[in-house]
Every structure is written in structure tokens, then in C-alpha cells.
Design an enzyme around this catalytic site. Structure first.
Site, PDB file in Angstrom:
ATOM      1  N   ASP A   1     -34.792  -1.374  -8.598  1.00  0.00           N
ATOM      2  CA  ASP A   1     -35.330  -1.986  -9.813  1.00  0.00           C
ATOM      3  C   ASP A   1     -35.535  -0.921 -10.886  1.00  0.00           C
ATOM      4  OD1 ASP A   1     -36.597  -3.652 -11.637  1.00  0.00           O
ATOM      5  OD2 ASP A   1     -37.810  -4.644 -10.125  1.00  0.00           O
ATOM      6  N   ASP A   2     -34.764  -0.989 -11.962  1.00  0.00           N
ATOM      7  CA  ASP A   2     -34.872  -0.051 -13.102  1.00  0.00           C
ATOM      8  C   ASP A   2     -34.460   1.372 -12.736  1.00  0.00           C
ATOM      9  OD1 ASP A   2     -35.883  -2.257 -14.376  1.00  0.00           O
ATOM     10  OD2 ASP A   2     -37.895  -1.458 -14.677  1.00  0.00           O
TER      11      ASP A   2
ATOM     12  N   CYS B   1     -33.970  -7.619 -15.945  1.00  0.00           N
ATOM     13  CA  CYS B   1     -34.015  -7.948 -14.525  1.00  0.00           C
ATOM     14  C   CYS B   1     -33.484  -9.324 -14.124  1.00  0.00           C
ATOM     15  CB  CYS B   1     -35.452  -7.783 -14.051  1.00  0.00           C
ATOM     16  SG  CYS B   1     -35.791  -8.419 -12.428  1.00  0.00           S
TER      17      CYS B   1
ATOM     18  N   HIS C   1     -38.026 -13.254  -8.205  1.00  0.00           N
ATOM     19  CA  HIS C   1     -38.040 -13.305  -9.678  1.00  0.00           C
ATOM     20  C   HIS C   1     -37.012 -14.265 -10.267  1.00  0.00           C
ATOM     21  CE1 HIS C   1     -38.748 -10.977 -13.690  1.00  0.00           C
ATOM     22  NE2 HIS C   1     -39.635 -11.938 -13.508  1.00  0.00           N
TER      23      HIS C   1
ATOM     24  N   ASP D   1     -30.561  -3.239 -10.793  1.00  0.00           N
ATOM     25  CA  ASP D   1     -30.483  -4.476 -11.567  1.00  0.00           C
ATOM     26  C   ASP D   1     -30.209  -4.228 -13.046  1.00  0.00           C
ATOM     27  OD1 ASP D   1     -32.969  -3.382 -12.102  1.00  0.00           O
ATOM     28  OD2 ASP D   1     -34.081  -5.258 -11.874  1.00  0.00           O
ATOM     29  N   ASN D   2     -30.482  -3.033 -13.522  1.00  0.00           N
ATOM     30  CA  ASN D   2     -30.193  -2.646 -14.907  1.00  0.00           C
ATOM     31  C   ASN D   2     -30.383  -1.141 -15.022  1.00  0.00           C
ATOM     32  OD1 ASN D   2     -33.099  -4.477 -15.190  1.00  0.00           O
ATOM     33  ND2 ASN D   2     -33.209  -2.272 -15.577  1.00  0.00           N
TER      34      ASN D   2
END
Length: 440
Positions: free
Chosen positions: A11-12, A57, A118, A265-266
Site C-alpha cells: 500500500d503506497d 487505492c 476497501h 496499489d499506486n
């Protein structure tokens, strides 16, 4: 014998936050953030041009689970998932929509999500409603690493549809659950494990910060605390957990028949290293959408190979379904393409466009070959990424014909998708939010 799948999503995480992609410490020296992922890259394939479907996300996760442009669903348009002023029902993933886990489950696969969902909260949405046979994790955009509470102070750790309490650092708790799932598998039945870590998402806390968490909690905001050392330790904790999962595969004799994919995710944000790219999370510059990407499949992939094929998150959905011999749902054709040819030929490069759009900063982007069209803040750009990965030399005036061609290609792509609703906007889950004082 069925091929198994483990899809690991950070994540990130920034492009150069792993050792094998160029991680550096505060002194500029090579940082040992990810020894197990570096080893996985040496045993498999590293993709230098992997892109997330979005620079935020939830949209990327919509694309991954459906294998389709996230913009086809309201929830995938942008964050947050709620409607105007929170008055509408949350726009989550419709339980009736076919998904990667539902299609594999129907084909006899065991399916599990460990970690972040999410894609809409219970009771209207959830992993068990969208094809996962098992779920251990959380529903919201992020939770505290020790209290396991979301930004509104509510406990958000679940076993299936039931709340569950676990002591410990979230990354380790998720790694434990993933290892347990692998240990319960056998060679007679294929499985899909989606392991979606919170790390290295904010709040900036390592395994050793249990006492620090409640001290920081009152009034804690996204810009509070953290350091490069803390951030890199968070990555290292995740790397250790991934190593344990890979060891469990080996011990069960399942490693050769399991495709393991790791990505983000990004793009990264506050403490991330996105070198050599500019931009970060929420940008359609390369730093916001170019992500680290590693795959390992001993039975079908040459070790130590490097692939230069541009690809999107949703391509892995098509890849896993193709490898499992499972077809797409007739009324929901895939937008992603299978990357299986790249496993044999890392230079394989199909002719296709990759495209993105966001209301944030009025962004739009399209990549065709080495060329990228970008619009941001009312300005338009044309970059040759083969010569200028940092997107510094605007070629729009020198290549007006190509500029028109790519702009028009983006317009035609956009025309075939639902428009972004006016209430959709980018929202960082922890901005101006308060985390609970208690660690229990």
C-alpha cells in the site's frame, strides 16, 4: 496439477523502495529494505514498466478484482466511496459482479483475502460476497497498526463476517494469517491467496512502536511523525512476512506450481523513493503510477529475467485466469490482457494503449509505445519515456501531429467509459482524522 496464485499488494509503496529497484538510505547508500523480495526477483522476473490502474487505492483494487477498467463501476471512479455528503449508500463492489476470486472459486479453487478490502463496507459489501471463501483483514482504507481501529475509532479487524481481536503489529498479524492459509493447502486443489498488506501506508509505525502509537493518537494527522528510517523498517517488516509465506510454500512442496506476484496499489508518497520518476500518489506522472513489480513461477518463468513490457494491474487478473484455464464472464469481458507471453519472451510488446483519468488536478494520461500524453492543471504535455523518464522535456510543440494523435486516442478511450460523477474526488483516508487513544 493446478497452478496456485499468491498476489501480494503493498500500500503506497514507491518504485525505488525495494533493494532490487534502487532503495537508498538517508545517506544515499544502498538500503537493505527487502532481502526476500530481492531474492524473489532473482528467482523470477522483475518488470520495469509495471503500472497501477490508478494513482489512488480503491480504483486500482476495483481493476484488480474485476480485470476491467475501474471506471466501469461507480466505486472505481475515484475516492471516497461514499456519495454526496455521505447521504447515499457507499458505492462498493456489487456482489453480483464476477470477480477473479469468484471465477476461480467456481472452478474449484480455494480463495482467501488476507488484509485490506476497501471495496465497500459490510453489510452491503465484503470479500465473502465477492468470491472469497475466507477473509481475515479490514474493510477501510487503513487502520492503526496496533489498535486495529479505523480513522473513526471503530475496531476494524475481521475473520469472515465476524469482528476478531488479535494482539500485535498489523503487518505481522496479516503475515501469520497468510502462512496459516498456505499451511492448510495441498497439491490436490488450486488456491488463490490475495495478501493485501497495509504497509507501508500511514500511520508511520514499526513493530517496536506499540507504546508510541497511543501517545501520538490524539489529533494525529497524516503529516504527523514518521521518518525515512521508520518507513524503511515498515517495508522490511513486510518483507520478512513475505519471506515466511514463501518458506511455507517451499515446506508444503507447492513453490514450483505457484505464481507469486508482488506490486503496489499506486506510487509512493511522503517518505517514498520514486526515483527516477517525478510525481507521487494521486499524480498521473510516472511517480504516481509506475510501481515495483516482481513475479516468480519456477515452473514457467526464467529466473533472473527482466521484462520491459508495459502492463497494468488488471492484466494480472487476465493472466491468472488464463493460467488456470478459466474463461471470463460472458457479460463482463476483461479489459486486461494476459501477460503469459512475457513469461517466455521478456521483450514481448503488444500494441496497445494504457490510459488513466482523474478529476484531481484535471488529469488525463495515455501511453502508446514510448510516448505518453499527459494533461494536468490545464496544461498538456507529450513525453518520450524511452529518452525522458523524468518527464521534463515537453515535446508537444516539436511533435504536434503525435500530440493530436495521442490526445484523440485518449478522447476515444474515454468516450467508451462512464463519465466520472461530479461528487467523485480523491480523498486520503487519514487526512484530518483522529485515531483512538487505546491500543486495545
Amino acid at each position: 496439477m493446478a497452478t496456485n496464485f499468491i498476489f501480494i499488494l503493498a500500500d503506497d509503496l514507491g518504485y525505488a523502495d525495494l533493494g532490487c529497484t534502487g532503495a537508498r538510505d538517508a545517506q544515499g547508500k544502498a538500503a537493505n529494505t527487502s532481502p526476500r523480495l530481492d531474492r524473489m526477483a532473482a528467482e523470477g522476473m522483475r518488470f520495469t514498466q509495471g503500472y497501477s490502474n490508478s494513482s489512488v487505492c480503491s480504483p486500482t483494487r476495483f481493476a484488480l478484482i474485476t480485470g476491467r477498467w475501474q471506471y466501469r463501476l461507480r466505486g472505481g471512479a475515484e475516492e471516497p466511496l461514499s456519495g454526496p455528503a455521505g447521504g447515499d449508500k457507499v458505492h462498493g463492489l456489487p456482489p453480483t459482479h464476477p470477480t477473479l476470486p469468484s471465477l476461480l472459486h467456481e472452478a474449484g479453487y480455494a480463495t482467501a483475502l488476507v488484509g485490506k478490502w476497501h471495496l465497500g463496507p459490510a453489510p452491503d459489501f465484503g470479500p465473502l460476497k465477492s468470491g472469497y471463501g475466507e477473509f481475515f483483514g479490514y474493510h477501510s482504507g487503513g487502520i492503526d497498526y496496533f489498535s486495529h481501529r479505523n480513522p473513526r475509532g471503530k475496531h476494524d479487524l475481521w475473520q469472515g463476517d465476524d469482528p476478531v481481536h488479535r494482539e500485535g503489529y498489523l503487518t505481522d498479524v496479516l503475515s501469520d494469517a497468510a502462512v496459516d492459509f498456505v499451511n492448510r493447502q495441498n497439491a490436490d486443489k488450486g488456491f488463490l491467496l490475495s495478501l493485501h498488506y497495509s504497509a507501508p501506508h500511514w500511520p508511520w509505525l514499526t513493530r517496536d512502536d506499540a507504546t508510541l502509537s497511543p501517545q501520538l493518537a490524539p489529533g494525529l494527522k497524516h503529516t504527523d511523525g514518521g521518518s525515512l528510517v521508520t518507513y524503511q523498517r515498515m517495508i522490511h517488516h513486510m518483507d520478512e512476512g513475505i519471506g515466511r509465506v514463501l518458506d511455507a510454500l517451499e515446506a508444503k512442496g507447492l513453490a514450483d506450481d505457484t505464481l507469486v506476484v508482488f506490486t503496489s496499489d499506486n506510487g509512493g508518497e511522503r517518505f517514498s523513493n520514486n526515483w527516477p520518476f517525478v510525481g507521487e500518489k494521486m499524480d498521473l506522472l510516472e511517480g504516481g503510477i509506475r510501481v515495483p513489480l516482481i513475479a516468480r513461477w519456477p515452473r514457467g518463468m526464467r529466473s533472473g529475467s527482466v521484462c520491459t513490457t508495459p502492463n497494468l494491474t488488471m492484466d494480472w487478473t487476465a493472466t491468472m485466469l488464463a493460467l488456470a484455464g478459466v474463461g471470463e464472464a460472458p457479460d463482463y469481458p476483461l479489459d486486461g490482457i494476459s501477460l503469459l507471453p512475457a513469461f517466455k519472451d521478456p521483450l514481448w510488446n503488444p500494441s496497445r494503449d494504457l490510459a488513466w483519468r482523474m478529476t484531481h488536478r484535471q488529469q488525463r494520461a495515455l501511453r502508446r509505445g514510448d510516448w505518453k500524453y499527459l494533461a494536468m492543471d490545464g496544461h498538456e504535455y507529450l513525453f518520450n519515456l524511452a529518452e525522458d523518464e523524468r518527464e521534463r522535456a515537453n515535446r508537444a510543440e516539436r511533435e504536434p501531429g503525435r500530440m493530436v494523435e495521442l490526445r484523440e486516442a485518449w478522447r476515444l478511450w474515454n468516450e467508451h467509459l462512464p463519465s466520472i460523477p461530479g461528487d467523485a474526488q480523491v480523498h486520503l483516508a487519514f487526512d484530518e482524522s483522529v485515531l483512538p487513544k487505546s491500543t486495545h
